[in-house]
Design a protein around this motif. Structure first.
Motif, PDB file in Angstrom:
ATOM      1  N   GLY A  41      -0.172   7.948  -4.136  1.00  0.00           N
ATOM      2  CA  GLY A  41      -1.341   8.270  -3.325  1.00  0.00           C
ATOM      3  C   GLY A  41      -2.658   8.105  -4.050  1.00  0.00           C
ATOM      4  O   GLY A  41      -3.616   7.536  -3.511  1.00  0.00           O
ATOM      5  N   ALA A  42      -2.754   8.580  -5.294  1.00  0.00           N
ATOM      6  CA  ALA A  42      -4.013   8.523  -6.024  1.00  0.00           C
ATOM      7  C   ALA A  42      -4.379   7.101  -6.442  1.00  0.00           C
ATOM      8  O   ALA A  42      -5.538   6.812  -6.734  1.00  0.00           O
ATOM      9  CB  ALA A  42      -3.947   9.419  -7.256  1.00  0.00           C
ATOM     10  N   VAL A  43      -3.391   6.204  -6.491  1.00  0.00           N
ATOM     11  CA  VAL A  43      -3.646   4.821  -6.905  1.00  0.00           C
ATOM     12  C   VAL A  43      -4.186   3.991  -5.744  1.00  0.00           C
ATOM     13  O   VAL A  43      -4.957   3.041  -5.951  1.00  0.00           O
ATOM     14  CB  VAL A  43      -2.357   4.187  -7.467  1.00  0.00           C
ATOM     15  N   LEU A  44      -3.806   4.339  -4.518  1.00  0.00           N
ATOM     16  CA  LEU A  44      -4.172   3.547  -3.351  1.00  0.00           C
ATOM     17  C   LEU A  44      -5.683   3.363  -3.203  1.00  0.00           C
ATOM     18  O   LEU A  44      -6.147   2.234  -3.011  1.00  0.00           O
ATOM     19  CB  LEU A  44      -3.579   4.176  -2.089  1.00  0.00           C
TER      20      LEU A  44
ATOM     21  N   TYR B 286       0.827  -1.211   0.000  1.00  0.00           N
ATOM     22  CA  TYR B 286       0.000   0.000   0.000  1.00  0.00           C
ATOM     23  C   TYR B 286       0.857   1.255   0.000  1.00  0.00           C
ATOM     24  O   TYR B 286       0.600   2.208  -0.736  1.00  0.00           O
ATOM     25  CB  TYR B 286      -0.918   0.015   1.223  1.00  0.00           C
ATOM     26  N   LEU B 287       1.906   1.273   0.837  1.00  0.00           N
ATOM     27  CA  LEU B 287       2.747   2.460   0.941  1.00  0.00           C
ATOM     28  C   LEU B 287       3.584   2.689  -0.308  1.00  0.00           C
ATOM     29  O   LEU B 287       3.995   3.818  -0.589  1.00  0.00           O
ATOM     30  CB  LEU B 287       3.664   2.334   2.165  1.00  0.00           C
ATOM     31  N   ALA B 288       3.830   1.622  -1.057  1.00  0.00           N
ATOM     32  CA  ALA B 288       4.625   1.760  -2.285  1.00  0.00           C
ATOM     33  C   ALA B 288       3.816   2.352  -3.423  1.00  0.00           C
ATOM     34  O   ALA B 288       4.385   2.830  -4.416  1.00  0.00           O
ATOM     35  CB  ALA B 288       5.168   0.395  -2.708  1.00  0.00           C
TER      36      ALA B 288
ATOM     37  N   ALA C 123      -1.129   7.831   4.982  1.00  0.00           N
ATOM     38  CA  ALA C 123      -1.151   7.705   3.524  1.00  0.00           C
ATOM     39  C   ALA C 123      -2.563   7.715   2.959  1.00  0.00           C
ATOM     40  O   ALA C 123      -2.782   8.159   1.829  1.00  0.00           O
ATOM     41  CB  ALA C 123      -0.432   6.427   3.094  1.00  0.00           C
ATOM     42  N   ILE C 124      -3.526   7.233   3.732  1.00  0.00           N
ATOM     43  CA  ILE C 124      -4.892   7.153   3.207  1.00  0.00           C
ATOM     44  C   ILE C 124      -5.737   8.366   3.605  1.00  0.00           C
ATOM     45  O   ILE C 124      -6.899   8.461   3.215  1.00  0.00           O
ATOM     46  CB  ILE C 124      -5.594   5.868   3.688  1.00  0.00           C
ATOM     47  N   GLN C 125      -5.159   9.289   4.367  1.00  0.00           N
ATOM     48  CA  GLN C 125      -5.900  10.483   4.758  1.00  0.00           C
ATOM     49  C   GLN C 125      -6.302  11.284   3.516  1.00  0.00           C
ATOM     50  O   GLN C 125      -5.488  11.524   2.628  1.00  0.00           O
ATOM     51  CB  GLN C 125      -5.046  11.364   5.678  1.00  0.00           C
TER      52      GLN C 125
ATOM     53  N   LEU D 269      -7.777  -0.214  -3.211  1.00  0.00           N
ATOM     54  CA  LEU D 269      -8.658  -0.587  -2.113  1.00  0.00           C
ATOM     55  C   LEU D 269     -10.080  -0.833  -2.599  1.00  0.00           C
ATOM     56  O   LEU D 269     -10.738  -1.787  -2.161  1.00  0.00           O
ATOM     57  CB  LEU D 269      -8.642   0.501  -1.044  1.00  0.00           C
ATOM     58  N   ALA D 270     -10.565   0.005  -3.511  1.00  0.00           N
ATOM     59  CA  ALA D 270     -11.911  -0.187  -4.051  1.00  0.00           C
ATOM     60  C   ALA D 270     -12.016  -1.517  -4.789  1.00  0.00           C
ATOM     61  O   ALA D 270     -13.014  -2.245  -4.647  1.00  0.00           O
ATOM     62  CB  ALA D 270     -12.269   0.975  -4.986  1.00  0.00           C
ATOM     63  N   LEU D 271     -11.001  -1.849  -5.575  1.00  0.00           N
ATOM     64  CA  LEU D 271     -10.999  -3.126  -6.288  1.00  0.00           C
ATOM     65  C   LEU D 271     -10.929  -4.303  -5.318  1.00  0.00           C
ATOM     66  O   LEU D 271     -11.587  -5.330  -5.531  1.00  0.00           O
ATOM     67  CB  LEU D 271      -9.816  -3.179  -7.269  1.00  0.00           C
TER      68      LEU D 271
END
Length: 300
Positions: free
Chosen positions: A62-65, A57-59, A172-174, A69-71
């Motif tokens: 930001g916009a891809v995370l 996740y951290l790798a 990162a997810i904020q 998660l949705a997928l």
């Protein structure tokens, strides 16, 4: 007021996912994957997956995370609820509606708005119920869950207090939708959030305990979830803040629940051997008549 709000939300969410997972377990039979019996190697592989996932996740940019998660949410919902909604087009249409509702609530109210957290919590809760039953009905026993949660305790403590990976992932997810957490925020002052991993731990233990020992296991699981999953971490956080003058940045719930769940497993084990899937009568079998228990099923 804040403490009572956090306690009420924490207990409500924990009990809701546990109740949902046990309710699903009692009414829907999932197809059993051909994996045989859970053992120490399976626990090792699960922990390896848990260890690797935050780094992945951290790798990600930001916009891809949130897309990933949705997928992941959509995939978990599709697999877990295939026995409930056999029509693939209808199932995916409902999943798309849920995912769209979370995104729309985030766009309209932001990641601090109550509508966003309600929508996101519904999706996370459904995924937890799905994942719990795939594992428990797939052969995971209470002993496997207890050892897994004990290992998770050490993992959470290390990455919260020694290597701040948990805090980095939270940061990162904020600002993005599809947080791997459930909770509720009301205005700027009231907020309570539980991680998806904690909810999965509570649901896994409670459902596996019910599978193994019936109502006695269910009662034990729910009591431990309330006392050591919801109450103990929150009380420790506020007591430490009152004593030291500043609240700790993070107190992982698994530090309390993992050892309590392991002791709960030892307590229940005195009642005798765990029940098998073949010993349990389902209210409704949505995938057809239950197959006769073979060697792998009898060991589940």
């Amino acid at each position: 007021m804040t403490v009572l709000f956090q306690l009420a939300v924490g207990c409500a969410l924990a009990l809701a996912v546990c109740g949902g997972a046990v309710g699903y377990f009692r009414t829907v039979r999932t197809p059993r994957p051909p994996i045989g019996v859970f053992n120490g190697a399976d626990i090792f592989l699960m922990m390896g997956f848990v260890l690797a996932l935050p780094y992945l996740y951290l790798a990600l940019p930001g916009a891809v995370l949130p897309v990933v998660l949705a997928l992941a949410f959509a995939g978990g919902l599709s697999v877990g609820y295939q026995p409930v909604i056999g029509d693939g087009r209808l199932r995916w249409a409902l999943i798309a509606a849920l995912i769209a509702a979370v995104l729309a609530a985030h766009l309209a109210f932001g990641d601090t708005g109550a509508p966003y957290w309600i929508a996101n919590s519904c999706v996370v809760g459904l995924v937890v119920v799905s994942a719990t039953n795939i594992n428990v009905q797939g052969g995971m026993r209470l002993g496997n869950v207890a050892w897994f949660l004990l290992a998770l305790t050490a993992y959470d403590a290390f990455f919260a207090w020694v290597v701040p990976l948990t805090g980095e992932l939270s940061a990162a997810i904020q600002g993005y939708p599809f947080a791997p957490a459930a909770g509720l925020r009301v205005g700027e002052d009231l907020g309570a959030v539980l991680g998806m991993g904690d909810l999965l731990a509570y649901a896994l233990f409670t459902t596996a305990a019910y599978k193994a020992y019936g109502k006695a296991g269910l009662r034990t699981g729910l009591v431990l979830v309330v006392l050591f999953g919801a109450l103990a971490p929150l009380a420790t956080l506020h007591i430490a803040g009152a004593v030291t003058g500043h609240a700790p940045a993070m107190i992982p719930a698994q530090v309390f629940f993992g050892p309590a769940a392991f002791l709960g497993h030892l307590f229940l084990r005195r009642r005798g051997p765990e029940r098998r899937m073949a010993d349990i009568t389902f209210r409704r079998d949505r995938i057809g008549a239950a197959p006769a228990p073979g060697p792998a099923r009898a060991a589940a």
